[in-house]
Write an enzyme that holds these catalytic residues in place. Structure first.
Site, mmCIF file in Angstrom:
data_model
loop_
_atom_site.group_PDB
_atom_site.id
_atom_site.type_symbol
_atom_site.label_atom_id
_atom_site.label_comp_id
_atom_site.label_asym_id
_atom_site.label_seq_id
_atom_site.Cartn_x
_atom_site.Cartn_y
_atom_site.Cartn_z
ATOM 1 N NE ARG A 6 36.123 -10.197 2.146
ATOM 2 C CZ ARG A 6 35.504 -10.124 0.979
ATOM 3 N NH1 ARG A 6 35.073 -11.239 0.392
ATOM 4 N NH2 ARG A 6 35.296 -8.995 0.392
ATOM 5 C CG ASP A 46 33.263 -0.396 6.843
ATOM 6 O OD1 ASP A 46 33.776 -0.699 7.933
ATOM 7 O OD2 ASP A 46 33.918 -0.279 5.787
HETATM 8 C C1 PRP Z 1 32.818 -9.735 6.016
HETATM 9 C C2 PRP Z 1 31.582 -10.514 6.398
HETATM 10 C C3 PRP Z 1 32.089 -11.932 6.430
HETATM 11 C C4 PRP Z 1 33.094 -11.930 5.312
HETATM 12 C C5 PRP Z 1 32.489 -12.587 4.106
HETATM 13 O O1 PRP Z 1 33.623 -9.543 7.120
HETATM 14 O O2 PRP Z 1 31.007 -10.105 7.603
HETATM 15 O O3 PRP Z 1 32.688 -12.292 7.665
HETATM 16 O O4 PRP Z 1 33.415 -10.566 5.035
HETATM 17 O O5 PRP Z 1 33.410 -12.724 3.101
HETATM 18 P P1 PRP Z 1 33.928 -14.138 2.584
HETATM 19 O O6 PRP Z 1 32.733 -15.007 2.407
HETATM 20 O O7 PRP Z 1 34.607 -13.802 1.280
HETATM 21 O O8 PRP Z 1 34.902 -14.688 3.581
HETATM 22 P P2 PRP Z 1 34.980 -8.690 7.079
HETATM 23 O O9 PRP Z 1 36.140 -9.608 6.848
HETATM 24 O O10 PRP Z 1 34.833 -7.546 6.146
HETATM 25 O O11 PRP Z 1 35.126 -8.203 8.564
HETATM 26 P P3 PRP Z 1 34.153 -7.299 9.476
HETATM 27 O O12 PRP Z 1 32.945 -8.114 9.804
HETATM 28 O O13 PRP Z 1 35.007 -7.021 10.661
HETATM 29 O O14 PRP Z 1 33.800 -6.037 8.717
HETATM 30 N N1 URA Z 2 31.801 -8.493 3.122
HETATM 31 C C1 URA Z 2 30.886 -7.506 3.073
HETATM 32 O O1 URA Z 2 30.626 -6.829 4.082
HETATM 33 N N2 URA Z 2 30.253 -7.286 1.902
HETATM 34 C C2 URA Z 2 30.507 -7.994 0.791
HETATM 35 O O2 URA Z 2 29.889 -7.739 -0.252
HETATM 36 C C3 URA Z 2 31.462 -9.021 0.868
HETATM 37 C C4 URA Z 2 32.094 -9.257 2.044
#
Ligand code: PRP
Ligand code: URA
Length: 206
Positions: free
Chosen positions: A102, A200
């Site tokens: 995201r 994270d």
């Molecule tokens: C987080 C989570 C989902 C997404 C959800 O990933 O693991 O993939 O956000 O959000 P959404 O429903 O609004 O799309 P992130 O993009 O933070 O990446 P990461 O898993 O690498 O931390």
């Molecule tokens: N991704 C996360 O890891 N946490 C949230 O709350 C939303 C998106």
């Protein structure tokens, strides 16, 4: 809406560990693993089976064995934390990967990686712990369908109502299994009460 929320007391207990901000990465990973095991069992409860005759040490008997090719697709990064229970429970499972991230400002997900096997005729489980706006899950499931999956299920740990609505709008045929349905998103599109940034906390990258 096809949303199934885990009701088992152990699911609530493990979710409390994940939500608690003092939970350290080791415990966070262990609770993710255990909670995903419960989700995996629930999300696969209607897998197709066939009857086989097998020999016990005592006599022949009819037994039900799995009769459906399945695939699991973690959405990188955070979905990786949910993978091991699926490969442990279903050693024959095919594994594909989709990398989505995201944008911090817009919360719109961008694909940076994809490696999917041929999913023709397969029952595919898309795994990603957080269903926030639903943008990542909607994109991931479109890619999984393009790869030929005959049926797709979304498995997450925390879902926001906004994400459930968006995913149901884009993919009305997809059932969602979650350990929780939370209240809402905040202005940064994080889930409330949620558990913070799953990736994270899983990978200790503050
Ligand atoms: C987080 C989570 C989902 C997404 C959800 O990933 O693991 O993939 O956000 O959000 P959404 O429903 O609004 O799309 P992130 O993009 O933070 O990446 P990461 O898993 O690498 O931390
Ligand atoms: N991704 C996360 O890891 N946490 C949230 O709350 C939303 C998106």
């Amino acid at each position: 809406m096809s949303l199934h929320v885990l009701q088992h007391p152990l699911a609530g207990h493990l979710l409390a560990e994940l939500r608690n901000k003092v939970t350290r990465p080791t415990e966070f990973r262990r609770a993710t693993n255990q909670l995903t095991t419960l989700l995996a069992i629930e999300a696969t409860r209607d897998l197709r089976v066939r009857t086989e005759t097998i020999e016990t040490p005592m006599q022949a008997t009819e037994a039900r064995v799995l009769d459906q090719a399945i695939a699991v697709v973690p959405v990188l990064r955070a979905g990786l934390g949910m993978l091991a229970p699926f490969t442990e429970l279903f050693p024959e499972v095919a594994v594909g990967y989709i990398g989505l991230e995201r944008c911090e400002e817009t919360a719109v997900a961008r694909r940076y990686y994809q490696k999917l096997p041929n999913l023709s005729g397969k029952f595919a489980l898309c795994i990603d712990p957080m269903l926030a706006t639903g943008g990542s899950a909607s994109q991931a499931i479109s890619f999984i369908k393009e790869a030929g999956a005959s049926r797709v299920i979304m498995v997450c740990i925390v879902a926001a109502p906004e994400g459930v609505e968006a995913l149901t709008k884009h993919h009305p045929d997809v059932e969602i299994y979650s350990a929780a349905l939370d209240e809402k998103l905040d202005e940064r599109k994080y889930i409330l009460p949620g558990l913070g940034d799953f990736g994270d906390r899983l990978f200790a990258t503050p």
